[in-house]
Design an enzyme around this catalytic site. Structure first.
Site, mmCIF file in Angstrom:
data_model
loop_
_atom_site.group_PDB
_atom_site.id
_atom_site.type_symbol
_atom_site.label_atom_id
_atom_site.label_comp_id
_atom_site.label_asym_id
_atom_site.label_seq_id
_atom_site.Cartn_x
_atom_site.Cartn_y
_atom_site.Cartn_z
ATOM 1 N N GLU A 1 110.067 -51.783 -38.413
ATOM 2 C CA GLU A 1 110.812 -52.263 -39.600
ATOM 3 C C GLU A 1 110.390 -51.496 -40.847
ATOM 4 O O GLU A 1 110.297 -52.058 -41.939
ATOM 5 C CB GLU A 1 110.585 -53.770 -39.803
ATOM 6 C CG GLU A 1 110.987 -54.613 -38.607
ATOM 7 C CD GLU A 1 110.927 -56.124 -38.834
ATOM 8 O OE1 GLU A 1 110.827 -56.554 -39.999
ATOM 9 O OE2 GLU A 1 110.980 -56.859 -37.840
ATOM 10 N N GLU B 1 106.315 -62.325 -35.424
ATOM 11 C CA GLU B 1 105.471 -62.971 -36.438
ATOM 12 C C GLU B 1 104.881 -64.289 -35.947
ATOM 13 O O GLU B 1 104.975 -65.312 -36.628
ATOM 14 C CB GLU B 1 106.263 -63.163 -37.743
ATOM 15 C CG GLU B 1 106.813 -61.851 -38.292
ATOM 16 C CD GLU B 1 107.541 -61.992 -39.619
ATOM 17 O OE1 GLU B 1 107.751 -63.117 -40.086
ATOM 18 O OE2 GLU B 1 107.899 -60.942 -40.197
HETATM 19 C C1 XIL Z 1 115.154 -60.001 -42.938
HETATM 20 C C2 XIL Z 1 116.525 -59.349 -43.133
HETATM 21 O O1 XIL Z 1 116.359 -58.009 -43.486
HETATM 22 C C3 XIL Z 1 117.333 -60.086 -44.171
HETATM 23 O O2 XIL Z 1 118.658 -59.588 -44.234
HETATM 24 C C4 XIL Z 1 117.372 -61.575 -43.856
HETATM 25 O O3 XIL Z 1 118.018 -62.263 -44.904
HETATM 26 C C5 XIL Z 1 115.970 -62.103 -43.658
HETATM 27 O O4 XIL Z 1 115.301 -61.365 -42.649
HETATM 28 N N1 XIL Z 1 110.475 -59.498 -40.880
HETATM 29 C C6 XIL Z 1 111.403 -59.538 -39.861
HETATM 30 C C7 XIL Z 1 112.831 -59.391 -40.171
HETATM 31 O O5 XIL Z 1 111.012 -59.558 -38.682
HETATM 32 O O6 XIL Z 1 113.651 -60.098 -39.271
HETATM 33 C C8 XIL Z 1 113.161 -59.791 -41.592
HETATM 34 O O7 XIL Z 1 114.516 -59.392 -41.846
HETATM 35 C C9 XIL Z 1 112.208 -59.113 -42.565
HETATM 36 C C10 XIL Z 1 110.791 -59.500 -42.273
#
Ligand code: XIL
Length: 365
Positions: free
Chosen positions: A279, A164
């Site tokens: 994701e 990101e």
């Molecule tokens: C999220 C996790 O799923 C949560 O458990 C944590 O509290 C916050 O982060 N984009 C990403 C991930 O790249 O690392 C994030 O994961 C969700 C959004």
């Protein structure tokens, strides 16, 4: 309403939950595993690896989760355990307890591992966010990457080197995500990170990972352009980059911009890059409560997206951000206005398969 990605605040206690592994395992052994969960319908050996992001808490405490991982995961991603906030509570010390647990499990069960993430604007310990000296921050970033990638060299096959780094809306915010890395080091932060990762494990495949790359809004097109520029710049400087991760936190109320997504993926491939889905889940906050209606909409949303991705060429893996709705981040970050529970993932909150599981099976086989 502003999205999570615009106003991301993370409850760091989520990331930092640390319990004695032994206690947790001890508790887990007493829980019985219903044999009906253990069907022969396994995904673990699919052609396109099915990846699962693993949250430590259920991994330690719910044996069914580990069983389902053994059965279905073709790739394991520590969800939070490799983030700075988990590894670097204090400056002088690395805490590999949580990441080692997940990575050892993956190795014992012959699952490849994807590392997430070496640089992110979020989930940083406060001491790193407080650094203001560019040479010091550069040194800390390189040391971190050398140590973490070095520890798992030859074991973690692919890494999200940067996560990101593109602004939520480059049209109004400029190209780069604001945060300690960009604020202190400028655009170089990406080059520093990729160069350090390549040096620490020359065999590892290095990825840039980001969200909101799949529709055809002007904002998304600007985000895609920013990714392409970053890739080209690294390549021009002979700094290795091997792939782009599309997070694919899909909104059920948005459509995939099929032509635009195919064009983007083909452009990445023409630059020699791999594309991975990293994701995947579906944000169902605007859908009516009926689970059947939602499950159908979730399937339609994912199908439209995976059709475009697979029509554009091969995909390295398809990873969902967790396995069961029970532990998904979606319910906390994209809350529904009613009391219905979010249904973003392939298994429901009782660890039962949902239609999304069967869909993923089709695309990974
Ligand atoms: C999220 C996790 O799923 C949560 O458990 C944590 O509290 C916050 O982060 N984009 C990403 C991930 O790249 O690392 C994030 O994961 C969700 C959004």
């Amino acid at each position: 309403m502003a999205s999570f990605f615009e106003k991301q605040t993370i409850n760091k206690s989520n990331l930092l939950t640390r319990r004695s592994a032994l206690n947790a395992i001890g508790a887990g052994v007493t829980a019985s595993i219903c044999s009906s969960f253990l069907t022969s319908n396994a995904l673990a050996t699919s052609n396109i690896p099915f990846g699962v992001a693993v949250h430590l808490d259920p991994f330690r405490n719910e044996p069914i989760f580990r069983e389902l991982l053994k059965q279905h995961a073709g790739l394991i991603v520590p969800m939070n355990a490799l983030k700075w906030a988990s590894l670097r509570h204090t400056e002088g010390k690395f805490d590999f307890g949580g990441s080692d647990e997940i990575i050892n499990f993956a190795e014992v069960n012959n699952k490849p591992i994807h590392g997430h993430a070496l640089l992110w604007y979020d989930a940083n310990p406060s001491w790193i966010d407080a650094v203001t000296s560019p040479p010091l921050l550069e040194k800390l970033l390189i040391e971190h990457i050398e140590t973490v990638v070095g520890r798992y060299a030859g074991r973690i096959a692919t890494w999200d080197v940067v996560n990101e780094v593109v602004a939520h809306d480059p049209l109004t915010q400029g190209k780069w995500r604001k945060g300690v890395w960009h604020n202190i080091l400028g655009p170089r932060h990406v080059e520093i990170a990729f160069a350090a990762a390549a040096k620490a494990d020359p065999t590892c495949r290095l990825f840039i990972n980001d969200y909101d790359l799949e529709d055809d809004s002007l904002r998304t097109e600007a985000r895609q352009r920013a990714i392409l520029q970053i890739v080209r710049r690294l390549q021009k400087k002979n700094i290795p980059i091997h792939g782009v991760g599309l997070q694919a936190h899909l909104y059920a109320e948005r459509r995939t911009g099929r032509d635009n997504l195919i064009k983007f993926v083909r452009e990445l491939k023409s630059l020699g890059l791999e594309v991975a889905v990293t994701e995947l889940d579906v944000i169902d906050w605007k859908l009516s409560a009926d689970p059947k209606v939602r499950d159908r909409a979730v399937v339609a949303t994912v199908r439209e997206f995976l059709d475009a991705i697979t029509d554009a060429g091969s995909v390295r893996n398809i990873t969902t951000w967790g396995l069961s709705d029970k532990h998904s981040w979606i319910k906390d970050v994209f809350p529904r206005s009613d009391s219905a529970k979010a249904r973003p993932l392939p298994f429901d909150d009782q660890w039962q398969k949902k239609p999304l599981f069967d869909l993923i099976k089709k695309y990974t086989k």
